[in-house]
Motif scaffolding. Structure first.
Motif, PDB file in Angstrom:
ATOM      1  N   LEU A 138       0.865  -1.141   0.016  1.00  0.00           N
ATOM      2  CA  LEU A 138       0.075   0.147  -0.032  1.00  0.00           C
ATOM      3  C   LEU A 138       0.833   1.182   0.130  1.00  0.00           C
ATOM      4  O   LEU A 138       1.580   1.383   0.882  1.00  0.00           O
ATOM      5  CB  LEU A 138      -0.951  -0.125   1.265  1.00  0.00           C
ATOM      6  N   GLU A 139       1.137   1.982  -1.142  1.00  0.00           N
ATOM      7  CA  GLU A 139       2.105   3.121  -1.302  1.00  0.00           C
ATOM      8  C   GLU A 139       1.261   4.295  -1.796  1.00  0.00           C
ATOM      9  O   GLU A 139       0.082   4.371  -2.292  1.00  0.00           O
ATOM     10  CB  GLU A 139       3.291   2.631  -2.325  1.00  0.00           C
ATOM     11  N   ARG A 140       2.068   5.309  -1.262  1.00  0.00           N
ATOM     12  CA  ARG A 140       1.809   6.761  -1.767  1.00  0.00           C
ATOM     13  C   ARG A 140       0.487   7.224  -1.288  1.00  0.00           C
ATOM     14  O   ARG A 140      -0.186   7.821  -2.446  1.00  0.00           O
ATOM     15  CB  ARG A 140       2.366   6.625  -3.357  1.00  0.00           C
ATOM     16  N   PRO A 141      -0.078   7.012  -0.393  1.00  0.00           N
ATOM     17  CA  PRO A 141      -1.578   7.648   0.106  1.00  0.00           C
ATOM     18  C   PRO A 141      -1.489   9.067  -0.044  1.00  0.00           C
ATOM     19  O   PRO A 141      -0.495   9.895   0.423  1.00  0.00           O
ATOM     20  CB  PRO A 141      -1.499   6.974   1.358  1.00  0.00           C
ATOM     21  N   GLY A 164       3.017  -9.653  -5.668  1.00  0.00           N
ATOM     22  CA  GLY A 164       4.086  -8.652  -6.144  1.00  0.00           C
ATOM     23  C   GLY A 164       3.596  -7.337  -6.560  1.00  0.00           C
ATOM     24  O   GLY A 164       2.728  -6.711  -6.032  1.00  0.00           O
ATOM     25  N   TYR A 165       4.053  -6.901  -7.681  1.00  0.00           N
ATOM     26  CA  TYR A 165       3.410  -5.722  -8.257  1.00  0.00           C
ATOM     27  C   TYR A 165       2.525  -5.815  -9.430  1.00  0.00           C
ATOM     28  O   TYR A 165       2.380  -4.981 -10.237  1.00  0.00           O
ATOM     29  CB  TYR A 165       4.642  -4.615  -8.507  1.00  0.00           C
ATOM     30  N   ASN A 166       1.803  -7.186  -9.472  1.00  0.00           N
ATOM     31  CA  ASN A 166       1.323  -7.388 -10.471  1.00  0.00           C
ATOM     32  C   ASN A 166      -0.150  -6.776 -10.616  1.00  0.00           C
ATOM     33  O   ASN A 166      -0.587  -6.817 -11.915  1.00  0.00           O
ATOM     34  CB  ASN A 166       1.114  -9.007 -10.835  1.00  0.00           C
ATOM     35  N   ARG A 219      -0.187   2.326 -10.831  1.00  0.00           N
ATOM     36  CA  ARG A 219       0.848   2.195  -9.581  1.00  0.00           C
ATOM     37  C   ARG A 219       1.208   3.813  -8.947  1.00  0.00           C
ATOM     38  O   ARG A 219       0.532   4.487  -8.560  1.00  0.00           O
ATOM     39  CB  ARG A 219       2.129   1.716 -10.280  1.00  0.00           C
ATOM     40  N   ASP A 220       2.244   4.067  -9.140  1.00  0.00           N
ATOM     41  CA  ASP A 220       2.760   5.472  -8.217  1.00  0.00           C
ATOM     42  C   ASP A 220       1.993   6.517  -8.584  1.00  0.00           C
ATOM     43  O   ASP A 220       1.607   6.636  -9.748  1.00  0.00           O
ATOM     44  CB  ASP A 220       4.360   5.700  -8.904  1.00  0.00           C
ATOM     45  N   MET A 221       1.538   7.301  -7.795  1.00  0.00           N
ATOM     46  CA  MET A 221       0.265   8.295  -7.836  1.00  0.00           C
ATOM     47  C   MET A 221       0.308   9.471  -6.958  1.00  0.00           C
ATOM     48  O   MET A 221       1.201   9.505  -5.834  1.00  0.00           O
ATOM     49  CB  MET A 221      -1.034   7.548  -7.773  1.00  0.00           C
ATOM     50  N   ASN A 268       7.811   7.492 -16.540  1.00  0.00           N
ATOM     51  CA  ASN A 268       8.008   8.472 -15.332  1.00  0.00           C
ATOM     52  C   ASN A 268       7.103   7.672 -13.991  1.00  0.00           C
ATOM     53  O   ASN A 268       6.054   7.160 -14.415  1.00  0.00           O
ATOM     54  CB  ASN A 268       7.294   9.565 -15.826  1.00  0.00           C
ATOM     55  N   GLU A 269       7.883   8.087 -12.874  1.00  0.00           N
ATOM     56  CA  GLU A 269       7.070   7.541 -11.953  1.00  0.00           C
ATOM     57  C   GLU A 269       7.137   8.621 -10.390  1.00  0.00           C
ATOM     58  O   GLU A 269       7.454   9.731 -11.076  1.00  0.00           O
ATOM     59  CB  GLU A 269       7.998   6.397 -11.024  1.00  0.00           C
ATOM     60  N   ALA A 270       6.653   8.451  -9.546  1.00  0.00           N
ATOM     61  CA  ALA A 270       6.615   9.316  -8.214  1.00  0.00           C
ATOM     62  C   ALA A 270       5.977  10.874  -8.732  1.00  0.00           C
ATOM     63  O   ALA A 270       6.892  11.747  -8.525  1.00  0.00           O
ATOM     64  CB  ALA A 270       7.992   9.259  -7.830  1.00  0.00           C
ATOM     65  N   THR A 288      13.480   3.277 -11.335  1.00  0.00           N
ATOM     66  CA  THR A 288      14.704   2.519 -10.853  1.00  0.00           C
ATOM     67  C   THR A 288      14.511   1.869  -9.623  1.00  0.00           C
ATOM     68  O   THR A 288      15.216   1.528  -8.746  1.00  0.00           O
ATOM     69  CB  THR A 288      16.119   3.013 -10.976  1.00  0.00           C
ATOM     70  N   GLY A 289      13.238   1.529  -9.488  1.00  0.00           N
ATOM     71  CA  GLY A 289      12.686   0.742  -8.022  1.00  0.00           C
ATOM     72  C   GLY A 289      13.080   1.899  -6.686  1.00  0.00           C
ATOM     73  O   GLY A 289      12.788   2.927  -6.866  1.00  0.00           O
ATOM     74  N   TRP A 290      13.797   1.349  -5.943  1.00  0.00           N
ATOM     75  CA  TRP A 290      13.947   2.241  -4.394  1.00  0.00           C
ATOM     76  C   TRP A 290      15.106   2.914  -4.746  1.00  0.00           C
ATOM     77  O   TRP A 290      15.577   3.698  -3.955  1.00  0.00           O
ATOM     78  CB  TRP A 290      14.441   1.088  -3.488  1.00  0.00           C
ATOM     79  N   ALA A 291      15.994   2.588  -5.830  1.00  0.00           N
ATOM     80  CA  ALA A 291      17.148   3.301  -6.220  1.00  0.00           C
ATOM     81  C   ALA A 291      17.208   4.568  -6.649  1.00  0.00           C
ATOM     82  O   ALA A 291      16.212   4.899  -7.462  1.00  0.00           O
ATOM     83  CB  ALA A 291      18.214   2.473  -7.112  1.00  0.00           C
ATOM     84  N   GLY A 325      17.272  10.665  -3.317  1.00  0.00           N
ATOM     85  CA  GLY A 325      15.809  10.646  -2.890  1.00  0.00           C
ATOM     86  C   GLY A 325      14.881  10.528  -4.170  1.00  0.00           C
ATOM     87  O   GLY A 325      15.271  10.489  -5.278  1.00  0.00           O
ATOM     88  N   GLN A 326      13.540  10.397  -4.187  1.00  0.00           N
ATOM     89  CA  GLN A 326      12.675  10.155  -5.003  1.00  0.00           C
ATOM     90  C   GLN A 326      11.312  11.100  -4.757  1.00  0.00           C
ATOM     91  O   GLN A 326      10.789  10.987  -3.701  1.00  0.00           O
ATOM     92  CB  GLN A 326      12.137   8.730  -5.301  1.00  0.00           C
ATOM     93  N   SER A 327      10.710  11.788  -5.637  1.00  0.00           N
ATOM     94  CA  SER A 327       9.886  12.779  -5.282  1.00  0.00           C
ATOM     95  C   SER A 327       8.550  11.991  -4.872  1.00  0.00           C
ATOM     96  O   SER A 327       8.218  10.810  -5.290  1.00  0.00           O
ATOM     97  CB  SER A 327       9.441  13.491  -6.749  1.00  0.00           C
ATOM     98  N   MET A 344      14.120   9.226   0.851  1.00  0.00           N
ATOM     99  CA  MET A 344      15.202   8.423   0.801  1.00  0.00           C
ATOM    100  C   MET A 344      14.848   7.314   1.313  1.00  0.00           C
ATOM    101  O   MET A 344      14.987   6.897   2.711  1.00  0.00           O
ATOM    102  CB  MET A 344      16.289   9.274   1.460  1.00  0.00           C
ATOM    103  N   TRP A 345      14.767   6.350   0.430  1.00  0.00           N
ATOM    104  CA  TRP A 345      14.182   4.946   0.683  1.00  0.00           C
ATOM    105  C   TRP A 345      15.444   4.277   1.113  1.00  0.00           C
ATOM    106  O   TRP A 345      16.527   4.222   1.019  1.00  0.00           O
ATOM    107  CB  TRP A 345      13.718   4.377  -0.599  1.00  0.00           C
ATOM    108  N   ARG A 346      15.174   3.232   2.168  1.00  0.00           N
ATOM    109  CA  ARG A 346      16.022   2.262   2.723  1.00  0.00           C
ATOM    110  C   ARG A 346      15.547   0.848   2.771  1.00  0.00           C
ATOM    111  O   ARG A 346      14.861   0.391   3.876  1.00  0.00           O
ATOM    112  CB  ARG A 346      16.521   2.898   4.306  1.00  0.00           C
TER     113      ARG A 346
HETATM  114  C1  GAL Z   1       9.504   2.876  -6.883  1.00  0.00           C
HETATM  115  C2  GAL Z   1       8.327   3.593  -6.382  1.00  0.00           C
HETATM  116  C3  GAL Z   1       8.167   3.202  -4.850  1.00  0.00           C
HETATM  117  C4  GAL Z   1       7.936   1.646  -4.783  1.00  0.00           C
HETATM  118  C5  GAL Z   1       9.112   1.049  -5.310  1.00  0.00           C
HETATM  119  C6  GAL Z   1       9.104  -0.567  -5.367  1.00  0.00           C
HETATM  120  O1  GAL Z   1       9.877   2.948  -8.032  1.00  0.00           O
HETATM  121  O2  GAL Z   1       8.293   4.706  -6.592  1.00  0.00           O
HETATM  122  O3  GAL Z   1       6.830   3.823  -4.402  1.00  0.00           O
HETATM  123  O4  GAL Z   1       6.703   1.262  -5.412  1.00  0.00           O
HETATM  124  O5  GAL Z   1       9.413   1.530  -6.474  1.00  0.00           O
HETATM  125  O6  GAL Z   1      10.507  -0.958  -5.840  1.00  0.00           O
END
Ligand code: GAL
Length: 381
Positions: A138-141, A164-166, A219-221, A268-270, A288-291, A325-327, A344-346
């Motif tokens: 559950l992401e980006r509320p 997963g993310y399907n 997805r990202d929203m 584009n994401e985020a 690029t996921g969490w990176a 970081g990621q917006s 800044m994801w960890r």
């Molecule tokens: C990012 C996305 C995050 C999360 C992550 C999972 O690209 O912005 O919200 O979904 O991927 O890898």
């Protein structure tokens, strides 16, 4: 013997207490740092941000709603060892954007029921409370307030547990008070059976056509409410190749069927959007996921486009990685100032993810986000 029994009871109690503590582990092991006088009005990106209890704020991929004179920060609760949702959406409140009170869980994930999986299969994708079962993603509320219905409307990216993310769905929940509790309404793919305003066929539209019948991936929203009260859901769709901007119904709880595709094939994401002097600006990331990767920026004279891409708005060390970081959101302050917000994801220690908040400046009419080790919020001066 008696001593042995009582020591056994004591041990059992300790084991039970330990087990109980383990059950609440997602909230138990927290990073702590006391608020200092220096914190007053000062934003330090990348550091631990203590709430009113001295615990690092746990509201990732979040967004902020101002209601009356209070800011409400909603975000993903993250745990020690997994990015899956074990708790739900957290809410914090503040009058000055620096001192935050923990309002608790705004939207709670549901307890898994033993036969949930078979129930879901038999309903072939229909929405049930189990959509937000503990262990889902559950992401980006984001939350917006509807002044007509007087409801607080929460939208989020939802991935069904174990898939997963399907699933690539969005979820909607509603509350009578900003801090909740929010009631989960439904989850869905987007705009099934509807072509975008541009019509079809178009560029990079393979996945758009594939998902026409069952609904587009979501997805990202983020959410955006325009000056005329119309609201929009902006999300990564078509296998994250293309963003969709979809108008909402007047109650902000559904799509109304009108949507446009933005930067087809651009990956584009985020998305984080704001409007300045009549121009719509959107900052996004690559996929690029969490990176971290380099931020992108777009502008348009109308939410429906045409959208023009500009260079990366970030300046300073690690600007080419969005400062690591990621917006996630751009907060518009009453005075017409804007704060760029990023995570800044960890992923190895999700609860320890950090926040980047930086003021947006304008140079030659274009937004610029400059790194600052610390800065003072205007509203607190
Ligand atoms: C990012 C996305 C995050 C999360 C992550 C999972 O690209 O912005 O919200 O979904 O991927 O890898």
């Amino acid at each position: 013997m008696k001593k042995q029994i009582s020591s056994f009871i004591l041990k059992s109690k300790i084991i039970l207490l330990f087990a109980a503590a383990m059950m609440v582990l997602p909230t138990a092991a927290k990073q702590k740092r006391a608020l200092t006088e220096k914190d007053m009005g000062t934003i330090r990106s990348g550091e631990l941000w203590p709430d009113d209890k001295g615990e690092h704020i746990n509201a990732h991929g979040g967004g902020i709603l101002k209601y009356n004179d209070t800011y409400y920060w909603f975000g993903e609760h993250k745990s020690e060892h997994t990015s899956d949702a074990l708790v739900g959406v957290m809410c914090y409140s503040s009058k000055d954007l620096v001192n935050w009170c923990n309002c608790g869980v705004a939207l709670s994930v549901t307890e898994p029921a033993p036969n949930q999986e078979s129930l879901r299969m038999s309903r072939r994708g229909a929405t049930t409370d189990s959509d937000i079962e503990r262990g889902c993603i559950l992401e980006r509320p984001k939350v917006i307030y509807n002044p007509v219905t007087k409801k607080f409307c929460m939208w989020f990216h939802l991935e069904l547990k174990g898939q997963g993310y399907n699933a690539a769905r969005y979820g909607v929940a509603v509350a009578d008070r900003p801090e909740g509790p929010y009631k989960f309404l439904y989850s869905s793919r987007a705009n099934a059976g509807t072509w975008p305003v541009e019509g079809s066929p178009m560029s990079f539209d393979e996945y758009l056509k594939r998902d026409f019948g069952t609904g587009q991936m979501a997805r990202d929203m983020t959410l955006f409410v325009d000056d005329d009260g119309k609201a929009y859901h902006i999300f990564s769709s078509e296998e994250n190749y293309t963003l969709h901007i979809a108008e909402l119904t007047a109650d902000y709880l559904h799509h109304n069927g009108r949507y446009t595709r933005m930067a087809p094939g651009g990956q584009n994401e985020a998305p984080a959007i704001f409007k300045h002097d009549g121009t719509y600006w959107m900052i996004t990331s690559g996929c690029t996921g969490w990176a971290p990767n380099e931020a992108r920026m777009f502008s348009a004279p109308s939410i429906w486009g045409p959208w023009t891409q500009h260079p990366n708005p970030c300046r300073g060390p690690l600007a080419e990685k969005t400062f690591n970081g990621q917006s996630t959101f751009v907060l518009t302050l009453d005075k017409g100032d804007y704060i760029f917000m990023a995570d800044m994801w960890r992923p190895q220690h999700p609860i320890d993810a950090r926040y980047i908040w930086l003021p947006i400046e304008f140079e030659d009419g274009k937004p610029v986000v400059r790194w600052r080790d610390e800065w003072t919020l205007e509203i607190n001066k």
